[in-house]
Enzyme design. Sequence first.
Site, PDB file in Angstrom:
ATOM      1  NE  ARG A  97     -23.703  13.295 -19.148  1.00  0.00           N
ATOM      2  CZ  ARG A  97     -22.539  13.561 -19.729  1.00  0.00           C
ATOM      3  NH1 ARG A  97     -22.490  14.088 -20.942  1.00  0.00           N
ATOM      4  NH2 ARG A  97     -21.408  13.326 -19.110  1.00  0.00           N
ATOM      5  CB  THR A 372     -18.483  18.308 -26.633  1.00  0.00           C
ATOM      6  OG1 THR A 372     -18.333  17.120 -25.850  1.00  0.00           O
ATOM      7  CG2 THR A 372     -19.565  19.156 -26.017  1.00  0.00           C
ATOM      8  CB  THR A 390     -21.340  15.556 -25.631  1.00  0.00           C
ATOM      9  OG1 THR A 390     -20.026  14.990 -25.622  1.00  0.00           O
ATOM     10  CG2 THR A 390     -22.177  14.850 -24.592  1.00  0.00           C
ATOM     11  CG  ASN A 392     -17.006  11.378 -23.424  1.00  0.00           C
ATOM     12  OD1 ASN A 392     -16.798  12.496 -22.979  1.00  0.00           O
ATOM     13  ND2 ASN A 392     -16.421  10.311 -22.937  1.00  0.00           N
ATOM     14  CG  ASP A 414     -18.045  12.278 -19.369  1.00  0.00           C
ATOM     15  OD1 ASP A 414     -16.808  12.383 -19.443  1.00  0.00           O
ATOM     16  OD2 ASP A 414     -18.823  12.972 -20.039  1.00  0.00           O
ATOM     17  CB  SER A 443     -22.005  16.478 -18.109  1.00  0.00           C
ATOM     18  OG  SER A 443     -21.702  17.358 -19.169  1.00  0.00           O
ATOM     19  CB  SER A 444     -17.443  19.587 -17.944  1.00  0.00           C
ATOM     20  OG  SER A 444     -16.737  18.749 -17.069  1.00  0.00           O
ATOM     21  N   GLY A 464     -15.162  20.850 -25.117  1.00  0.00           N
ATOM     22  CA  GLY A 464     -13.779  20.664 -24.668  1.00  0.00           C
ATOM     23  C   GLY A 464     -13.671  20.097 -23.268  1.00  0.00           C
ATOM     24  N   GLY A 465     -14.485  19.084 -22.937  1.00  0.00           N
ATOM     25  CA  GLY A 465     -14.364  18.437 -21.630  1.00  0.00           C
ATOM     26  C   GLY A 465     -14.431  19.472 -20.519  1.00  0.00           C
TER      27      GLY A 465
HETATM   28  N1  GLY Z   1     -18.717  14.442 -22.503  1.00  0.00           N
HETATM   29  C1  GLY Z   1     -18.248  15.693 -22.048  1.00  0.00           C
HETATM   30  C2  GLY Z   1     -19.059  16.196 -20.879  1.00  0.00           C
HETATM   31  O1  GLY Z   1     -20.234  15.879 -20.779  1.00  0.00           O
HETATM   32  O2  GLY Z   1     -18.526  16.880 -20.039  1.00  0.00           O
END
Ligand code: GLY
Length: 562
Positions: A97, A372, A390, A392, A414, A443-444, A464-465
């Site tokens: 990350r 992403t 990603t 973002n 984020d 993150s998601s 997709g976030g």
């Molecule tokens: N940038 C999207 C995530 O990491 O959730």
Amino acid sequence: MKRLTALLAFALLVPGPAGAADPPALTAKGGMVAADNAQASQVGAAMLAAGGDAVDAAVATALMLGVVQPFASGLGGGLFAVVWRADGAQGFALDAREIAPAGATRDMYLDAEGNVVPERSTRGPLAAAVPGEIAGLWRLHQRHGKLPWKQVVAPALKAARDGFRVGALLHERVTAKKAEIAARPALAAVFFVDGQPVAEGAILKRPALAKTLAAISKQGADGFYRGDVAKRLAAAMAKDGGLITAADLAGYAPKERPLVDAPWRGYRVLSMPPPSSGGAVLVQVLRALEDLDLRALGHNSSAYLHRLAEALKHAFADRARLMGDPDFAPVPLEQMVGDAARDRLRATFDPARTHERAAYGGDYALPEDGGTSHFCVVDAAGNAVAITSTVNLAFGSMYLAGDTGVLLNNEMDDFVAKPGVPNAFGLVGREANTIAPGKRPLSSMTPTIVLKDDRVALVVGGSGGPTIITGTLQVLLNVLAFDMDPRAAIEAPRVHHQWVPETLFVEPEIALDVRENLVRRGHAVEARGRYNAVQAIAVDADGVARGASDPSKLGAPAAAAP
Ligand code: GLY
């Protein structure tokens, strides 16, 4: 909410799932890659065909995605990988990350009155965190790759240097961001031809990026984090007002993390731990549904979707309340995935009604599939890799670092710029996810591998976030609980709830009577076109893989051999 609505407007442009006559998943033995871009899947499959393993294929796929779909991943971003090694029957999670630069401060996106300055955390060099992508890919390859590094980098390098055919999605994304790209001459020089978005089918070369990839091909991760590329990237940052320094780059290191590892209905679910919220939210919801006869409730019935939405509201409220970078403060994962959490979710469930927001336990949290990309790899030996990468938002910070060809992320968004104020994805958070130097933003991303008796049964994940989590979850349930083919599982309409906003988003193909029954239970139901994209490969006991890429991003899987 205006910002959120603007982001979601894009989703309406994306076609929803197709009808009943969809083709089945690609079926093959001997390895497969399912990415959200066919060229990238093919490059990965070629590595498998050349004798490489799942990690070789994953590295080649990721690098190719960064060249041909740079709006959604690339050297300027970061990734999470969940890997299963069949030899030794062991899994691990790799966190590559992005991290906040040493010069980052908690209030860096606020004005003198303490208000969040629009776009400061999403556009330009100040929005960029220190990239982790290539450090992650290098680490994976160093430990588990079989083919020479140069061989796995070669397809991306060739595509950047000699040119690649522009896909429909890249053309569409550049067109969608035309005004913003036009306002940035360095970006327009890459993605416009004669002042217009590069056409689908045109051959696009990326010579600056090719030079950076050539350095990486020669020197591995050092070709990016040290030496000439790092020097030029840091110089561009200093000139343009960003924070990333040569020391930030040289100091970057990916980390192995303990997996979220949970038994579930005779399977074992391996997913991404913090600093992603993906694995914890996924497993919290799976456990809440574990003992239910989901088939008896009915796929996409209101009874099923109400159960799902209620569990999601709890899990996203817990996400906002409890989660951030575990290197900065412990994340009480057990409070999300343990028995007590499961019992709490069951005890508060009301089959007739949803509850007020506060009943889920905290303050607040939706987006664009944006920046992403997720892909899945399985090889003939039983290894698997799930990678979500990603930058973002689409095209990240829209900032190209000098002449390196590297499009930097805007992952700093984020973080929580100010507690209670939603980010570009409408997500809220608390102290655990505020900005600090060297910290990873929450993150998601949910790269996930599901095992059956230490054998890979499913590889899945999405973009997709926050809808990454709900998309991954529903495809997993569709395959494993509703016994669907991966293609049908991906095409089936999905729903999304993230606790805040208090809206149950349903794809328009969810039946009207189902929606009415959900409204009767108190849900604020809103129809939205598909926002996220999920890729999945299911593997049966004979090693036959069935893979599919989400049609919403026009991707296609590829097999090592027919
Ligand atoms: N940038 C999207 C995530 O990491 O959730």
